[in-house]
Design a protein around this motif. Structure first.
Motif, PDB file in Angstrom:
ATOM      1  N   TYR A  90      -8.046  -3.697   2.871  1.00 46.60           N
ATOM      2  CA  TYR A  90      -6.768  -3.187   4.124  1.00 46.60           C
ATOM      3  C   TYR A  90      -7.338  -2.325   5.679  1.00 46.60           C
ATOM      4  O   TYR A  90      -7.687  -1.989   6.108  1.00 46.60           O
ATOM      5  CB  TYR A  90      -7.068  -1.688   3.593  1.00 46.60           C
ATOM      6  N   SER A  91      -8.859  -2.065   5.105  1.00 49.36           N
ATOM      7  CA  SER A  91      -9.971  -1.830   6.451  1.00 49.36           C
ATOM      8  C   SER A  91      -9.705  -2.343   6.983  1.00 49.36           C
ATOM      9  O   SER A  91     -10.493  -2.270   8.626  1.00 49.36           O
ATOM     10  CB  SER A  91     -10.918  -1.360   5.222  1.00 49.36           C
ATOM     11  N   GLY A 101      -2.740   1.761  -1.380  1.00 50.14           N
ATOM     12  CA  GLY A 101      -2.977   1.026   0.106  1.00 50.14           C
ATOM     13  C   GLY A 101      -1.944   2.185   0.770  1.00 50.14           C
ATOM     14  O   GLY A 101      -1.841   2.501   1.402  1.00 50.14           O
ATOM     15  N   TYR A 122       0.979  -6.531   7.630  1.00 54.36           N
ATOM     16  CA  TYR A 122       0.743  -7.739   7.855  1.00 54.36           C
ATOM     17  C   TYR A 122       0.623  -8.620   9.038  1.00 54.36           C
ATOM     18  O   TYR A 122      -0.004  -8.992   9.796  1.00 54.36           O
ATOM     19  CB  TYR A 122      -0.082  -8.304   6.813  1.00 54.36           C
ATOM     20  N   ASP A 126       3.671  -3.297   3.786  1.00 48.89           N
ATOM     21  CA  ASP A 126       2.152  -4.298   4.110  1.00 48.89           C
ATOM     22  C   ASP A 126       2.710  -5.529   4.770  1.00 48.89           C
ATOM     23  O   ASP A 126       2.307  -5.773   5.320  1.00 48.89           O
ATOM     24  CB  ASP A 126       1.676  -4.449   2.165  1.00 48.89           C
ATOM     25  N   LEU A 157      -8.752  -3.071  -2.354  1.00 42.19           N
ATOM     26  CA  LEU A 157      -9.042  -2.073  -1.286  1.00 42.19           C
ATOM     27  C   LEU A 157      -9.225  -2.565   0.259  1.00 42.19           C
ATOM     28  O   LEU A 157      -8.809  -2.357   1.089  1.00 42.19           O
ATOM     29  CB  LEU A 157      -8.404  -1.012  -1.561  1.00 42.19           C
ATOM     30  N   THR A 167     -13.189   3.562   5.587  1.00 40.80           N
ATOM     31  CA  THR A 167     -12.637   3.151   4.491  1.00 40.80           C
ATOM     32  C   THR A 167     -13.715   2.049   4.162  1.00 40.80           C
ATOM     33  O   THR A 167     -13.499   1.371   3.016  1.00 40.80           O
ATOM     34  CB  THR A 167     -11.205   2.335   5.051  1.00 40.80           C
ATOM     35  N   TYR A 172      -3.256   4.407   3.798  1.00 39.13           N
ATOM     36  CA  TYR A 172      -3.213   3.504   5.241  1.00 39.13           C
ATOM     37  C   TYR A 172      -1.727   4.468   5.557  1.00 39.13           C
ATOM     38  O   TYR A 172      -1.029   3.244   5.830  1.00 39.13           O
ATOM     39  CB  TYR A 172      -3.177   2.446   5.502  1.00 39.13           C
ATOM     40  N   TRP A 207      -2.548  -1.594  -5.799  1.00 42.16           N
ATOM     41  CA  TRP A 207      -3.213  -2.667  -4.827  1.00 42.16           C
ATOM     42  C   TRP A 207      -1.626  -1.754  -3.585  1.00 42.16           C
ATOM     43  O   TRP A 207      -2.970  -1.122  -3.184  1.00 42.16           O
ATOM     44  CB  TRP A 207      -3.872  -3.533  -4.840  1.00 42.16           C
ATOM     45  N   VAL A 227      -6.986  -4.838   8.184  1.00 41.46           N
ATOM     46  CA  VAL A 227      -6.564  -4.972   9.246  1.00 41.46           C
ATOM     47  C   VAL A 227      -6.250  -3.146   9.622  1.00 41.46           C
ATOM     48  O   VAL A 227      -5.823  -3.752  11.088  1.00 41.46           O
ATOM     49  CB  VAL A 227      -5.226  -4.603   8.684  1.00 41.46           C
TER      50      VAL A 227
END
Lengths: 69, 535
Positions: free
Chosen positions: B283-284, B57, B195, B191, B280, B87, B61, B53, B286
């Motif tokens: 992430y979209s 990711g 975040y 990540d 996944l 995404t 991204y 992941w 974000v």
């Protein structure tokens, strides 16, 4: 993945896979969301509805994953 | 540089910690030996759900996304938000496809998409074409990661290329030593930072700007006042088709990039991949919020950095952070972007190196290469690739890399019939696929050549929105050039296949069997790979 009986060829086929079509098609229908009103928490429809489609995508793929495991 | 000292110190400290992790990564999940492509280039092919992941990711991204998507939203509005539906669409689209790719790759020991094409269509020529397409599309993508770091450095008032060269030298050294384990380990930090920064940004910044309502109203006011037909805070009649085809075309292209496949092939079984396709999209969310930073910048009255009379809109998010956050937190945010550049750059250079090693070196230079020879060649090529990316930035206008990336997206789409459809059908003739690839490429280049960019005064290669009026239609509507190019490719591939069959031109042999596409971890066919065998 669908593991068939011994001797039967394996396959990825499952009616559940059709559920994947929903999150593929929905975000491409601009007439559904290309508007300002109604706003949600200050977000125009264009932005919050497309974010909501993420949830549709997650739910659909999760269901397909679980039902075809 | 004055006024940015705190930011700079935080940035450098975080950057060095991460670099240290990159070197230590070679001992992570202890392999006996890094001297094979399975270990160096695919991390032992044993990554579980969590690592995969972070790895995929971290791969998809990129720093450039964080910088360029909000910059596009800032300058053009709603059209830049295409990154979100793109995404959302991509994961259900490739859910089953990637599982098939995983299985057939593990049965046959494929490391690259071109390996698959070589075996499926029995054509070294077609495989070479696919490999070169992948290499050409990946190189500018790596260069763009440097553009991402540069945007952050510019916002801190640092100009000149030396910092970029140092950053890439460090990256090159630990990728050389640790292979795919380095970006896999660093991706956790990347990540976590991203975040934290994004959560802080979407809670704190709107509270300072009078809430989301006023942010969107400010964006509306800005775009209502501009004469450009393509912008607006929601879509207009002219760019809806562009929005949809760009989102869909980008989704089709994403997993054709060799580096996205690297993360997929490094996972340990099919379920890891399928589970990730549903996880996944976190992430979209974000990404959607990051895109909206562009509107926040409008509401905050942020001005991008201007140097030598040229405005660099890519600096809009770094400058916004500088304006809104305390210095130490701006430093954290900048580090997030900087480290966000290292992870994908490392994976991309590994993928490019694997392509060269497997599909050029092994195929044409040393047919009997051993595992350790392959690993050595890949390590060296990964260095060459990074030097090339740095040279792109040093010698060319960064804008040129951005243009190349745009072209890269259109050309990687041309591998879809061989790689994507090839996973499902062996109907196409190898000659038809090569003809389709060539026709799609030519059509794509021709369309991109015709697209001007009035904002920068450029006549050609000014974007991906192809005006339908070029075909004589009386409309202002535009469509994604890559989408039309792919259509041309498919039509020619189908016609070519029919013609080659009709005149009985010999086709290649398919080295894969039906069952190979469903094999999973633990199956007798999924073995520890025999990369020395001939195929």
């Amino acid at each position: 993945m669908t593991t068939g009986e011994p001797g039967q060829p394996r396959t990825d086929r499952s009616p559940w896979n059709w559920l994947l079509v929903l999150p593929i098609v929905l975000p491409l229908l601009t007439f559904l969301f290309n508007a300002d009103e109604p706003r949600l928490l200050g977000f125009p429809l264009f932005y919050w509805l497309q974010m909501a489609f993420i949830v549709v995508g997650v739910v659909s793929t999760t269901i397909v994953y679980r039902m075809t495991k | 540089m004055s006024g940015h000292t705190t930011e700079l110190v935080v940035f450098i400290v975080l950057f060095l910690i991460v670099s240290g992790m990159g070197f230590v990564a070679s001992r992570w999940r202890r392999p006996d030996d890094l001297a094979s492509l399975n270990e160096w280039g695919l991390g032992g092919r044993s990554f579980g759900s969590w690592i995969t992941w972070f790895l995929i990711g971290g791969d998809l991204y990129t720093a450039y996304t964080f910088v360029a998507v909000p910059a596009l939203v800032f300058s053009s509005g709603a059209i830049g938000f295409y990154a979100l539906p793109y995404t959302v669409v991509v994961y259900p689209l490739v859910f089953l496809v990637l599982a098939r790719m995983w299985s057939v790759s593990h049965v046959h020991g494929f490391v690259t998409p071109a390996d698959f094409v070589r075996a499926r269509f029995g054509s070294p020529t077609l495989a070479l074409v696919i490999a070169i397409t992948g290499l050409v599309a990946t190189m500018p993508y790596i260069a763009l990661q440097l553009v991402g770091i540069e945007a952050v450095l510019k916002a801190m008032g640092i100009t000149g290329h030396l910092p970029i060269i140092i950053a890439f030298a460090i990256l090159a050294a630990y990728t050389y030593q640790s292979g795919l384990r380095a970006p896999a380990l660093i991706a956790f930090v990347k990540d976590a930072l991203i975040y934290i920064v994004i959560l802080a940004a979407v809670i704190y910044i709107p509270s300072q700007l009078g809430g989301w309502d006023s942010i969107f109203d400010a964006a509306k006011a800005k775009f209502d006042a501009t004469p450009a037909p393509g912008d607006g805070y929601i879509l207009n009649a002219n760019n809806q088709l562009q929005y949809v085809t760009l989102a869909f075309g980008s989704a089709l292209a994403l997993f054709l990039y060799p580096h996205s496949l690297t993360g997929v092939l490094a996972s340990k079984n099919r379920n890891v991949i399928k589970r990730n396709m549903s996880a996944l999209p976190a992430y979209s969310l974000v990404l959607g919020l990051i895109a909206l930073l562009g509107f926040m910048a409008i509401a905050a009255g942020t001005k991008p950095v201007t140097a030598n009379g040229k405005t660099d809109t890519n600096t809009i998010v770094p400058v916004l952070f500088d304006q809104m956050f305390p210095d130490w937190f701006t430093g954290v945010a900048y580090a997030a972007v900087g480290i966000g550049a290292l992870v994908p750059a490392a994976i991309m250079s590994i993928a490019a190196a694997n392509l060269f090693t497997r599909n050029i070196y092994r195929e044409y230079i040393n047919k009997n290469a051993t595992d350790s020879q392959e690993a050595t060649v890949s390590k060296l090529v990964s260095l060459v690739v990074k030097v090339g990316a740095v040279l792109c930035i040093l010698l060319l206008d960064p804008q040129f890399s951005i243009d190349l990336q745009l072209i890269g997206g259109v050309i990687i789409l041309q591998t879809l019939p061989s790689v994507g459809l090839g996973l499902y059908t062996r109907w196409f003739h190898k000659g038809g696929l090569i003809a389709g690839w060539a026709a799609g490429l030519a059509a794509g280049m021709w369309m991109l050549y015709l697209i001007p960019n009035p904002a920068t005064g450029k006549q050609h290669f000014g974007g991906s929105a192809f005006a339908l009026s070029n075909f004589g239609f009386d409309t202002k509507m535009t469509i994604y050039a890559g989408f039309l190019a792919l259509a041309v490719n498919l039509i020619v591939a189908v016609l070519g296949t029919l013609i080659f069959r009709a005149v009985k031109v010999a086709d290649g042999e398919d080295a894969t069997a039906r069952d190979d596409y469903f094999a999973d971890e633990g199956d007798p066919k999924v073995k520890d790979l025999d990369l020395t065998g001939s195929h």
